[in-house]
Structure formats: structure tokens, C-alpha cells
Design a protein around this motif. Structure first.
Motif, short mmCIF file in Angstrom:
data_model
loop_
_atom_site.label_atom_id
_atom_site.label_comp_id
_atom_site.label_asym_id
_atom_site.label_seq_id
_atom_site.Cartn_x
_atom_site.Cartn_y
_atom_site.Cartn_z
N PRO A 1 0.86 -1.11 0.03
CA PRO A 1 -0.08 0.03 0.03
C PRO A 1 0.92 1.21 -0.15
O PRO A 1 1.77 1.46 0.77
N GLY A 2 0.43 2.26 -0.75
CA GLY A 2 1.21 3.32 -1.04
C GLY A 2 2.44 3.50 -2.01
O GLY A 2 2.66 4.57 -2.25
N VAL A 3 3.00 2.50 -2.33
CA VAL A 3 3.97 2.33 -3.56
C VAL A 3 3.53 2.87 -4.65
O VAL A 3 4.17 3.68 -5.28
N LEU A 4 2.41 2.31 -5.22
CA LEU A 4 1.86 2.98 -6.44
C LEU A 4 0.91 3.80 -6.21
O LEU A 4 0.07 3.82 -4.87
N SER A 5 0.47 4.76 -6.99
CA SER A 5 -0.55 5.78 -6.63
C SER A 5 -2.06 5.26 -6.31
O SER A 5 -2.75 5.89 -5.71
N GLU A 6 -2.24 4.11 -7.01
CA GLU A 6 -3.74 3.65 -7.04
C GLU A 6 -3.66 1.99 -6.90
O GLU A 6 -2.50 1.46 -7.68
#
Length: 227
Positions: free
Chosen positions: A157-162
Motif C-alpha cells: 500500500p502506498g507504493v503505487l498511486s492507486e
């Protein structure tokens, strides 16, 4: 999450770990990424970590003790043992489902072999699983370890934008991704499919699902056997 890579070439790994999405995730504190030099635990003035194989044969084999001491330096006695993966052409082939599974760990360690491999005794002592990135042999485990690190970190969670950034990608749901297009609308007399410019989200979704099946059937029909 924390990922430690045990390697003979930490600079090679650190360059990748500090760039692009991995680097941003690291700087944001979402994930801790470290590369550790096995040679620092060689125990001799020449920092030698390999020797000739018993029984004869070509090449050299990485010794058990430097790997073991490097691994032991990562945690203190009494702490939970981190999950250790040996990057090996003999391991099971890495898949998207493995990236999802490994992303559930608080900490994993990736061991990079070199030369003709590593002493089997240290594998038996500390390795939890062996993973291969394909049916071919590379000069070392660094590239496979970086592949696994990248694939696992993208699931956090949080590594990619969505979340949709990976849930609609190839292999996440067992199918390959549908074709993608961007501007201009016509390139070399090849137009963007009209449905993608229609603004009709339901039709776009249906088109993408159909194209995903078509692409999978054409490129990787073996994946449909599991559907």
C-alpha cells in the motif's frame, strides 16, 4: 516491510533500489531496502568467499560460513527469523501470486548466488524457499533478486498511486493486460479504438475484458488452462 539482499555486488543492487518507484517508496518510509556485502564476512585478508568444489568439477562454489555470518548479522538472537529466499535456477518459477504472498511478510531476505552456486549446507541451514525467475541461467542472483524486490514492493500500500495500477495489469488476475493507447489519436494512420474515446465506462470495461482474453489466447494460451 523490510527486504535485505545478500550479495557480492551491493553497489549493483543499491543503484536500482534507490531509483524510480522503489527509490521513492524507500525515501517515503514505506519500505526498507538494504544490500549487504557477503565479502565483509569472509574472515580472511583477501575477502575470499569461494573455493573449489569437493569431488572436482569446473568453477568455484560460494562458502557457507560468510553467507551464514552475513545472514546472522541482520538480526539478534531471540528475534523472529526473517523469511530467506535463495535465488536459484533450481527454484520454483516466480509468479504474480508469489509477489502477493511475499508482500504479506514483514521482512524477507534474498540470497544471491554466484559462480557454480553456494555450499548446499548453508541452504539446508537457513533457506526457507528457492525461487527462479525463469528457465535460464544468469551469472548471478542479483538481477533475479531485484526483480522479486520490485514485484513485491509494487504490491505494498502506498507504493503505487492507486491499487488499480496493479490490479488491472498482466498476470494479476491470471490474464494478460489489454492494449493501451495515448495521444495522438492517429499515429502512422493507426487510430485509437473509438470505444476508448467514447466516455462510456461500461463499454470500455467490456472492451478491455474482451481484449485481455484475446491477448492471452494469442500470446499465452497456457494461462487459460487455469481459468
Amino acid at each position: 516491510m523490510r527486504i535485505d539482499i545478500l550479495t557480492l555486488f551491493p553497489e549493483m543492487c543499491e543503484r536500482v533500489l534507490n531509483e524510480s518507484i522503489l527509490g521513492r517508496a524507500k525515501r517515503a518510509g514505506i519500505v526498507e531496502l538494504y544490500a549487504h556485502d557477503i565479502r565483509e564476512f569472509a574472515g580472511n585478508k583477501h575477502n575470499r568467499v569461494d573455493d573449489a568444489p569437493y569431488g572436482g568439477g569446473k568453477g568455484m562454489v560460494m562458502q557457507a560460513e560468510p553467507i551464514y555470518q552475513c545472514y546472522k548479522s541482520l538480526f539478534i538472537e531471540g528475534e523472529d527469523k526473517p523469511h530467506l529466499i535463495y535465488m536459484s535456477p533450481k527454484g520454483k518459477t516466480f509468479k504474480q501470486s508469489d509477489a502477493l504472498r511475499l508482500a504479506q511478510y514483514d521482512r524477507i531476505v534474498l540470497l544471491c548466488g554466484h559462480y557454480e552456486g553456494v555450499d548446499q549446507r548453508v541452504i539446508d541451514e537457513i533457506v526457507d524457499e528457492e525461487i527462479s525467475v525463469g528457465d535460464y541461467v544468469l551469472t548471478g542472483g542479483e538481477l533475479p533478486a531485484l526483480i522479486v524486490t520490485d514485484a513485491v514492493c509494487r504490491m505494498l500500500p502506498g507504493v503505487l498511486s492507486e491499487e488499480v495500477c496493479f490490479t488491472e495489469e498482466s498476470h494479476f488476475n491470471g490474464l494478460l493486460e489489454y492494449p493501451q493507447y495515448t495521444r495522438p489519436e492517429v499515429w502512422h494512420e493507426r487510430p485509437v479504438p473509438e470505444v476508448l474515446m467514447s466516455g462510456h465506462h461500461l463499454n470500455i470495461k467490456k472492451w478491455r475484458e474482451e481484449k485481455s482474453l484475446e491477448v492471452t489466447e494469442k500470446m499465452r494460451p497456457d494461462l487459460l488452462k487455469n481459468k
